[in-house]
Design an enzyme around this catalytic site. Sequence first.
Site, PDB file in Angstrom:
ATOM      1  N   LYS A   1       0.872  -1.059   0.096  1.00 26.37           N
ATOM      2  CA  LYS A   1      -0.088   0.053  -0.088  1.00 26.37           C
ATOM      3  C   LYS A   1       0.986   1.259   0.099  1.00 26.37           C
ATOM      4  CE  LYS A   1      -1.984  -1.014   3.881  1.00 26.37           C
ATOM      5  NZ  LYS A   1      -1.313  -2.389   4.243  1.00 26.37           N
TER       6      LYS A   1
ATOM      7  N   ARG B   1      -9.143   1.358   8.949  1.00 24.16           N
ATOM      8  CA  ARG B   1      -8.579  -0.413   9.277  1.00 24.16           C
ATOM      9  C   ARG B   1      -9.776  -0.989   9.935  1.00 24.16           C
ATOM     10  NH1 ARG B   1      -2.910   0.599   9.157  1.00 24.16           N
ATOM     11  NH2 ARG B   1      -1.736  -1.368   9.042  1.00 24.16           N
TER      12      ARG B   1
ATOM     13  N   ARG C   1      11.649  -5.967   4.398  1.00 18.25           N
ATOM     14  CA  ARG C   1      11.226  -4.412   4.374  1.00 18.25           C
ATOM     15  C   ARG C   1      12.359  -3.760   5.209  1.00 18.25           C
ATOM     16  NH1 ARG C   1       5.381  -2.014   5.175  1.00 18.25           N
ATOM     17  NH2 ARG C   1       5.361  -3.040   7.413  1.00 18.25           N
TER      18      ARG C   1
ATOM     19  N   ARG D   1      -0.380  -9.370  13.144  1.00 17.22           N
ATOM     20  CA  ARG D   1      -0.984  -8.487  12.362  1.00 17.22           C
ATOM     21  C   ARG D   1      -1.933  -8.935  11.204  1.00 17.22           C
ATOM     22  NH1 ARG D   1       3.928  -4.779  10.468  1.00 17.22           N
ATOM     23  NH2 ARG D   1       2.359  -3.421   9.758  1.00 17.22           N
TER      24      ARG D   1
END
Length: 214
Positions: free
Chosen positions: A13, A88, A127, A171
């Site tokens: 995203k 969210r 990441r 998550r």
Amino acid sequence: MKIIMLGAPGAGKGTQAKKIAEKYGLPHVSTGDIFRANIKNGTPLGIEAKKYMDEGKLVPDELTVKILLDRVAQDDCKNGYILDGFPRTIPQAEVLDKALTELNDKIDYAIDVEVPDENIINRMGGRRACLACGATYHVVFNAPKKEGICDACGKELVLRDDDAPETVKKRLDVYHEQTQPLIDFYNKKGILKEVDGTKEMNDVFNAIVSILDK
Ligand code: ADP
Ligand code: AMP
């Protein structure tokens, strides 16, 4: 143009939101970035948000909604914005909807970047984030020119605390339980667009551009 980026944590995203922001001259509004900036500056909001973020949980709606509505009320958001990481939860989406309706306004597109859970774990482990300017890299798929250093601002890159494999699993559970229902929410409004997020970054971007330029 007002755009929402949907998708699991690590779906891409932020990567896509930054590219859209650049091409269309719109601000990239990331609630995660706002929380991380507050953590870095040791603000009361940052101290509170960190407790939830480190555990892979969502920051409570009351806190999140307020910072988002304050942010999109700023001048640079007048002509539109790209929301990354917000909403969210369904209550967050409803508050945003209500705030926009009161202004006679609406979201134009909710773009769902689809990536299966198997791919997410890989992506998050690789990441690397710049906490100074918000840039994001991947050690394999989008490596910085100099290892461990941000191309954009020269500061050191870090593995985010919440990108540890156990936290990523948590998550993903939170995503499926609380965030995925938004796909149906925006589908019912007729503004949902789906893109295959497993493709190479530029291919994902081209798919998004062809939706926005239609
Ligand atoms: P999100 O904002 O959805 O959490 P990011 O944009 O930070 O996700 O992307 C997660 C990681 O995956 C980053 O390291 C990023 O560089 C990498 N990434 C993003 N898009 C792709 C893609 N299409 N292919 C491979 N890696 C990607
Ligand atoms: P992100 O940078 O979007 O991956 O967000 C990192 C973390 O910040 C999330 O795991 C949540 O703990 C918190 N967060 C970001 N956006 C929201 C939101 N809209 N609602 C609740 N928590 C959020």
